[in-house]
Design a protein around this motif. Structure first.
Motif, PDB file in Angstrom:
ATOM      1  N   TYR A   1       0.841  -1.185   0.000  1.00 20.20           N
ATOM      2  CA  TYR A   1       0.000   0.000   0.000  1.00 20.20           C
ATOM      3  C   TYR A   1       0.880   1.240   0.000  1.00 20.20           C
ATOM      4  N   TYR A   2       0.340   2.334  -0.501  1.00 22.17           N
ATOM      5  CA  TYR A   2       1.019   3.620  -0.404  1.00 22.17           C
ATOM      6  C   TYR A   2       0.187   4.496   0.509  1.00 22.17           C
ATOM      7  N   CYS A   3       0.762   4.928   1.637  1.00 24.43           N
ATOM      8  CA  CYS A   3       0.064   5.771   2.598  1.00 24.43           C
ATOM      9  C   CYS A   3       0.167   7.225   2.166  1.00 24.43           C
ATOM     10  N   LEU A   4      -0.982   7.849   1.921  1.00 24.87           N
ATOM     11  CA  LEU A   4      -1.024   9.241   1.492  1.00 24.87           C
ATOM     12  C   LEU A   4      -0.685  10.198   2.631  1.00 24.87           C
TER      13      LEU A   4
ATOM     14  N   LYS B   1       4.572   7.035   2.470  1.00 27.21           N
ATOM     15  CA  LYS B   1       5.486   5.891   2.523  1.00 27.21           C
ATOM     16  C   LYS B   1       4.760   4.626   2.085  1.00 27.21           C
ATOM     17  N   VAL B   2       5.540   3.634   1.703  1.00 34.70           N
ATOM     18  CA  VAL B   2       5.029   2.328   1.314  1.00 34.70           C
ATOM     19  C   VAL B   2       4.943   1.461   2.554  1.00 34.70           C
TER      20      VAL B   2
ATOM     21  N   PRO C   1      -4.675  -2.344  -2.525  1.00 38.24           N
ATOM     22  CA  PRO C   1      -3.386  -3.013  -2.461  1.00 38.24           C
ATOM     23  C   PRO C   1      -2.750  -3.209  -3.833  1.00 38.24           C
ATOM     24  N   TYR C   2      -1.442  -3.241  -3.829  1.00 35.89           N
ATOM     25  CA  TYR C   2      -0.646  -3.581  -4.998  1.00 35.89           C
ATOM     26  C   TYR C   2      -0.040  -4.938  -4.693  1.00 35.89           C
ATOM     27  N   ALA C   3      -0.530  -5.959  -5.357  1.00 34.16           N
ATOM     28  CA  ALA C   3      -0.096  -7.319  -5.050  1.00 34.16           C
ATOM     29  C   ALA C   3       1.204  -7.699  -5.742  1.00 34.16           C
ATOM     30  N   ALA C   4       1.564  -6.976  -6.773  1.00 36.96           N
ATOM     31  CA  ALA C   4       2.729  -7.370  -7.569  1.00 36.96           C
ATOM     32  C   ALA C   4       4.042  -7.161  -6.811  1.00 36.96           C
ATOM     33  N   THR C   5       4.415  -5.902  -6.583  1.00 35.93           N
ATOM     34  CA  THR C   5       5.713  -5.632  -5.960  1.00 35.93           C
ATOM     35  C   THR C   5       5.646  -4.356  -5.123  1.00 35.93           C
ATOM     36  N   ARG C   6       6.648  -4.188  -4.288  1.00 41.32           N
ATOM     37  CA  ARG C   6       6.788  -2.966  -3.512  1.00 41.32           C
ATOM     38  C   ARG C   6       6.980  -1.770  -4.451  1.00 41.32           C
ATOM     39  N   THR C   7       7.702  -1.978  -5.544  1.00 46.40           N
ATOM     40  CA  THR C   7       7.965  -0.906  -6.503  1.00 46.40           C
ATOM     41  C   THR C   7       6.673  -0.346  -7.080  1.00 46.40           C
ATOM     42  N   GLU C   8       5.703  -1.215  -7.330  1.00 44.45           N
ATOM     43  CA  GLU C   8       4.408  -0.761  -7.848  1.00 44.45           C
ATOM     44  C   GLU C   8       3.755   0.217  -6.863  1.00 44.45           C
ATOM     45  N   ALA C   9       3.831  -0.071  -5.582  1.00 42.14           N
ATOM     46  CA  ALA C   9       3.285   0.827  -4.559  1.00 42.14           C
ATOM     47  C   ALA C   9       4.098   2.109  -4.466  1.00 42.14           C
TER      48      ALA C   9
ATOM     49  N   ASN D   1       5.445   3.661  -6.815  1.00 43.85           N
ATOM     50  CA  ASN D   1       5.087   4.498  -7.962  1.00 43.85           C
ATOM     51  C   ASN D   1       3.609   4.886  -7.976  1.00 43.85           C
ATOM     52  N   ALA D   2       2.914   4.700  -6.878  1.00 44.92           N
ATOM     53  CA  ALA D   2       1.473   4.939  -6.824  1.00 44.92           C
ATOM     54  C   ALA D   2       1.099   6.367  -7.201  1.00 44.92           C
TER      55      ALA D   2
END
Length: 77
Positions: A16-19, A23-24, A38-46, A48-49
């Motif tokens: 998740y990306y906390c607005l 932070k991730v 949620p972004y299930a793929a990778t931390r990087t996807e979050a 880049n939210a």
């Protein structure tokens, strides 16, 4: 007895990306109103939210299907 105090339990691998904190986080740590995911793929996807949201907003703003017809005139399809 509080009805809505139960916190959501995070799942490993859901990012998740906390607005609020900018932070991730893995698993939801902050309330749903303050996060993307949620972004299930990778931390990087979050990570880049915000960029993804900005790109999608630009696409929607420039999509002719999202613009209403001028007042007093209806489009006929």
């Amino acid at each position: 007895m509080a009805l809505f105090k139960k916190r959501t339990v995070g799942k490993p691998g859901e990012w998740y990306y906390c607005l609020e904190h900018k932070k991730v986080e893995e698993g939801p740590e902050c309330p749903a109103k303050d996060r993307f995911g949620p972004y299930a793929a990778t931390r990087t996807e979050a990570e880049n939210a915000m960029r993804t949201a900005h790109e999608r907003n630009l696409e929607w703003e420039n999509d002719p299907k999202w613009h209403d017809a001028p007042a007093g005139r209806a489009d006929e399809d």
